[in-house]
Write a protein that holds these residues in place. Sequence first.
Motif, PDB file in Angstrom:
ATOM      1  N   GLY A   8       0.830  -1.205   0.000  1.00 31.39           N
ATOM      2  CA  GLY A   8       0.000   0.000   0.000  1.00 31.39           C
ATOM      3  C   GLY A   8       0.860   1.249   0.000  1.00 31.39           C
ATOM      4  N   SER A   9       1.936   1.234   0.803  1.00 34.53           N
ATOM      5  CA  SER A   9       2.871   2.365   0.823  1.00 34.53           C
ATOM      6  C   SER A   9       3.575   2.507  -0.522  1.00 34.53           C
ATOM      7  CB  SER A   9       3.904   2.178   1.938  1.00 34.53           C
ATOM      8  OG  SER A   9       3.270   2.072   3.201  1.00 34.53           O
ATOM      9  N   GLY A  10       3.990   1.371  -1.096  1.00 33.83           N
ATOM     10  CA  GLY A  10       4.669   1.415  -2.387  1.00 33.83           C
ATOM     11  C   GLY A  10       3.788   1.974  -3.487  1.00 33.83           C
ATOM     12  N   ILE A  11       2.542   1.553  -3.496  1.00 33.06           N
ATOM     13  CA  ILE A  11       1.614   2.069  -4.511  1.00 33.06           C
ATOM     14  C   ILE A  11       1.343   3.544  -4.282  1.00 33.06           C
ATOM     15  CG2 ILE A  11      -0.757   1.901  -5.361  1.00 33.06           C
ATOM     16  CD1 ILE A  11      -0.564  -1.126  -4.846  1.00 33.06           C
ATOM     17  N   GLY A  12       1.306   3.957  -3.000  1.00 32.70           N
ATOM     18  CA  GLY A  12       1.142   5.377  -2.701  1.00 32.70           C
ATOM     19  C   GLY A  12       2.284   6.206  -3.258  1.00 32.70           C
ATOM     20  N   ILE A  13       3.529   5.727  -3.101  1.00 35.04           N
ATOM     21  CA  ILE A  13       4.693   6.413  -3.665  1.00 35.04           C
ATOM     22  C   ILE A  13       4.607   6.448  -5.185  1.00 35.04           C
ATOM     23  CG2 ILE A  13       7.202   6.297  -3.945  1.00 35.04           C
ATOM     24  CD1 ILE A  13       7.315   5.074  -1.122  1.00 35.04           C
ATOM     25  N   LEU A  14       4.154   5.331  -5.767  1.00 34.36           N
ATOM     26  CA  LEU A  14       4.025   5.248  -7.223  1.00 34.36           C
ATOM     27  C   LEU A  14       3.006   6.260  -7.743  1.00 34.36           C
ATOM     28  CD1 LEU A  14       4.892   3.625  -9.748  1.00 34.36           C
ATOM     29  CD2 LEU A  14       2.977   2.083  -9.283  1.00 34.36           C
ATOM     30  N   VAL A  15       1.857   6.345  -7.077  1.00 35.40           N
ATOM     31  CA  VAL A  15       0.826   7.298  -7.497  1.00 35.40           C
ATOM     32  C   VAL A  15       1.321   8.732  -7.342  1.00 35.40           C
ATOM     33  CG1 VAL A  15      -1.474   8.195  -6.935  1.00 35.40           C
ATOM     34  CG2 VAL A  15      -1.087   5.732  -7.024  1.00 35.40           C
ATOM     35  N   ARG A  16       2.067   8.980  -6.265  1.00 30.87           N
ATOM     36  CA  ARG A  16       2.608  10.322  -6.055  1.00 30.87           C
ATOM     37  C   ARG A  16       3.582  10.700  -7.166  1.00 30.87           C
ATOM     38  NH1 ARG A  16       5.743  12.429  -0.570  1.00 30.87           N
ATOM     39  NH2 ARG A  16       6.248  14.509  -1.338  1.00 30.87           N
ATOM     40  N   GLN A  17       4.404   9.722  -7.598  1.00 28.27           N
ATOM     41  CA  GLN A  17       5.342   9.985  -8.691  1.00 28.27           C
ATOM     42  C   GLN A  17       4.589  10.279  -9.986  1.00 28.27           C
ATOM     43  OE1 GLN A  17       8.619  10.367  -8.939  1.00 28.27           O
ATOM     44  NE2 GLN A  17       8.492  10.560 -11.171  1.00 28.27           N
ATOM     45  N   LEU A  18       3.536   9.505 -10.252  1.00 29.76           N
ATOM     46  CA  LEU A  18       2.750   9.722 -11.468  1.00 29.76           C
ATOM     47  C   LEU A  18       1.954  11.023 -11.413  1.00 29.76           C
ATOM     48  CD1 LEU A  18       1.393   6.099 -12.097  1.00 29.76           C
ATOM     49  CD2 LEU A  18       3.221   7.271 -13.336  1.00 29.76           C
ATOM     50  N   GLY A  19       1.725  11.539 -10.214  1.00 25.56           N
ATOM     51  CA  GLY A  19       0.998  12.792 -10.071  1.00 25.56           C
ATOM     52  C   GLY A  19       1.767  14.002 -10.554  1.00 25.56           C
ATOM     53  N   HIS A  20       3.086  13.854 -10.740  1.00 22.67           N
ATOM     54  CA  HIS A  20       3.913  14.930 -11.283  1.00 22.67           C
ATOM     55  C   HIS A  20       4.036  14.734 -12.791  1.00 22.67           C
ATOM     56  CE1 HIS A  20       5.057  16.286  -7.268  1.00 22.67           C
ATOM     57  NE2 HIS A  20       5.335  15.031  -6.960  1.00 22.67           N
ATOM     58  N   ALA A  21       3.671  15.732 -13.532  1.00 23.04           N
ATOM     59  CA  ALA A  21       3.718  15.615 -14.993  1.00 23.04           C
ATOM     60  C   ALA A  21       5.157  15.606 -15.481  1.00 23.04           C
ATOM     61  CB  ALA A  21       2.962  16.779 -15.634  1.00 23.04           C
ATOM     62  N   PRO A  22       5.449  14.823 -16.513  1.00 15.43           N
ATOM     63  CA  PRO A  22       6.790  14.884 -17.114  1.00 15.43           C
ATOM     64  C   PRO A  22       7.035  16.257 -17.719  1.00 15.43           C
ATOM     65  CG  PRO A  22       5.302  13.610 -18.507  1.00 15.43           C
ATOM     66  CD  PRO A  22       4.566  13.885 -17.235  1.00 15.43           C
ATOM     67  N   GLN A  23       8.227  16.769 -17.529  1.00 15.16           N
ATOM     68  CA  GLN A  23       8.556  18.107 -17.975  1.00 15.16           C
ATOM     69  C   GLN A  23       9.607  18.074 -19.087  1.00 15.16           C
ATOM     70  OE1 GLN A  23       6.896  20.759 -16.820  1.00 15.16           O
ATOM     71  NE2 GLN A  23       5.730  19.413 -15.432  1.00 15.16           N
ATOM     72  N   GLU A  24       9.659  19.117 -19.858  1.00 13.03           N
ATOM     73  CA  GLU A  24      10.736  19.265 -20.827  1.00 13.03           C
ATOM     74  C   GLU A  24      12.033  19.508 -20.054  1.00 13.03           C
ATOM     75  OE1 GLU A  24       9.649  22.293 -23.576  1.00 13.03           O
ATOM     76  OE2 GLU A  24       7.745  21.345 -24.117  1.00 13.03           O
ATOM     77  N   GLY A  25      13.044  18.698 -20.332  1.00 11.87           N
ATOM     78  CA  GLY A  25      14.287  18.761 -19.570  1.00 11.87           C
ATOM     79  C   GLY A  25      14.172  17.987 -18.267  1.00 11.87           C
ATOM     80  N   GLU A  26      13.427  16.876 -18.270  1.00 10.17           N
ATOM     81  CA  GLU A  26      13.258  16.036 -17.082  1.00 10.17           C
ATOM     82  C   GLU A  26      14.617  15.620 -16.539  1.00 10.17           C
ATOM     83  OE1 GLU A  26      10.843  13.980 -14.284  1.00 10.17           O
ATOM     84  OE2 GLU A  26      10.157  15.222 -15.957  1.00 10.17           O
ATOM     85  N   GLN A  27      14.743  15.659 -15.183  1.00  5.80           N
ATOM     86  CA  GLN A  27      16.011  15.325 -14.557  1.00  5.80           C
ATOM     87  C   GLN A  27      16.336  13.849 -14.739  1.00  5.80           C
ATOM     88  OE1 GLN A  27      15.833  16.525 -10.454  1.00  5.80           O
ATOM     89  NE2 GLN A  27      16.960  18.399 -10.882  1.00  5.80           N
ATOM     90  N   GLU A  28      17.625  13.558 -14.855  1.00  2.85           N
ATOM     91  CA  GLU A  28      18.068  12.165 -14.969  1.00  2.85           C
ATOM     92  C   GLU A  28      17.998  11.488 -13.618  1.00  2.85           C
ATOM     93  OE1 GLU A  28      22.033   9.521 -16.083  1.00  2.85           O
ATOM     94  OE2 GLU A  28      22.164  11.689 -15.781  1.00  2.85           O
ATOM     95  N   THR A  29      17.697  10.197 -13.634  1.00  2.28           N
ATOM     96  CA  THR A  29      17.789   9.401 -12.422  1.00  2.28           C
ATOM     97  C   THR A  29      19.249   9.216 -12.053  1.00  2.28           C
ATOM     98  OG1 THR A  29      15.800   8.193 -13.055  1.00  2.28           O
ATOM     99  CG2 THR A  29      17.164   7.211 -11.345  1.00  2.28           C
TER     100      THR A  29
END
Length: 477
Positions: free
Chosen positions: A430-451
């Motif tokens: 449940g925590s992992g899916i929460g983190i996943l949803v939070r990550q998807l809640g941020h739109a990809p941007q032009e010039g997205e930072q590298e991992t």
Amino acid sequence: MQPAHDIALLLARFQFAFTVGVHIIFPAFSIGLAAYLAVLEGCWLKTGRSVFLDLYRYWIKVFSIVFGMGVVSGLVMSYEFGTNWSVFSQKAGPITGVLLSYEVMTAFFLEAGFLGIMLFGMNKVGRKLHFAATCCVSVGTLISMTWILSSNSWMQTPRGYMIDPATGRFMPADWLAIIFNPSFPFRLVHMGLAAFLSVAFIVGATGAWHMLKARREGKTATAPVRTMFSMAMWMAAIVAPLQIMAGDAHGLNTLKYQPAKIAAMEGDWDSTARAPELLFGIPNMKTEHTDYAVKVPLLGSLILTHSLEGKVPGLKDFPRDQRPPSQVIFFSFRIMVALGVLMMLVGFWSLWLRRTRTLFTNAVFHRVAVCMAPAGFLALLCGWVTTEVGRQPWTVYGLLRTSQSVSPIMLPSMAVTMTAFVVVYVIVFGSGIGILVRQLGHAPQEGEQETSSANASDILAERMHPEVIESTSGKGA
């Protein structure tokens, strides 16, 4: 004593079904997303367009979360084979154990060997080498799926074995027949397409969500958002019809090798030619009748045999103790088919909107795409329920019963572990899916930072409580 044993067996089955149900989502996500990442990086190298690199950097963060949860959830099942299903492991281990070992030695080592380069090596190795690492991880996920499905398919349609008369163990006689058993090619294609389709609708729903959000804020969606939405809809329009065709071929194969499963799926009790298709009903295992049946004449024979005169099996053709529970798979199969048709219709709708140049402006379609986010995974879960419950009462079809495969476990210990599994899984995943949803809640941007390793530390720090960060910093000082 017997009722307690039956309840313990039921709990053991439910525990394994629960852990598999949680686990299967993450490998399917990894399979589809790894392939998508390989396509994105390949498009970037081919065209030089930064939008593909931005999307790659966005989705690789999601991939790292999903891959980690997949590994953790998969480890648990390995232990369950020994704790809850030791008799099955002892008897079928010479075949299924070897196949799963091949999965570890080939796929897992390949993924683990190149995952670090894929996640953190964009600016540390050459572009072509990094692309090769991404491709190796993607190929590794496909190889992993191949070995696991080969093992599971052998349990559905066992071939190439002999039974040791002294021990009753299944011993390999022909490895090619074992690996390429009759149901394996159909299930491999069906599962692979399901993974790609599931990820396509997750990607599409993410793009649709951010387009709706941008519209509410009076803004224009970024180029990465529009691009990933367009790519996802292309995938849905192409793969969904292919999946339905693959499912039809799989059904014909199942009719040939597991007719009892087909009879239970269809809710048919009497073997008959020119059979109708039951759109709805409630199969009754006691009265041997499907109540409240809504039928379409001749359609059952046409779908199952591709002939109006084709003969369809009925559950009465099989002994009562060899019939799968029709109530479960009757509905799981219909939910899967309904979702598959719905996904195909959404894909076709996207083609029409693309033709009218309204794919990025039709708010109704975007809302539908958001609602369809879990459709692929729900269909996949229903498919696995249909496949595995439809195999009952066997673990190795026609040869080894589920009741004969379970460990000599006691009801109290089984109840405790089942409760613990549910609680821990809800908290951890449940925590992992929460983190996943939070990550998807941020739109990809032009010039997205590298991992990078630094980014990973920052992400983890953001999830931690401020006091924990402060105390950790103090110890480091």
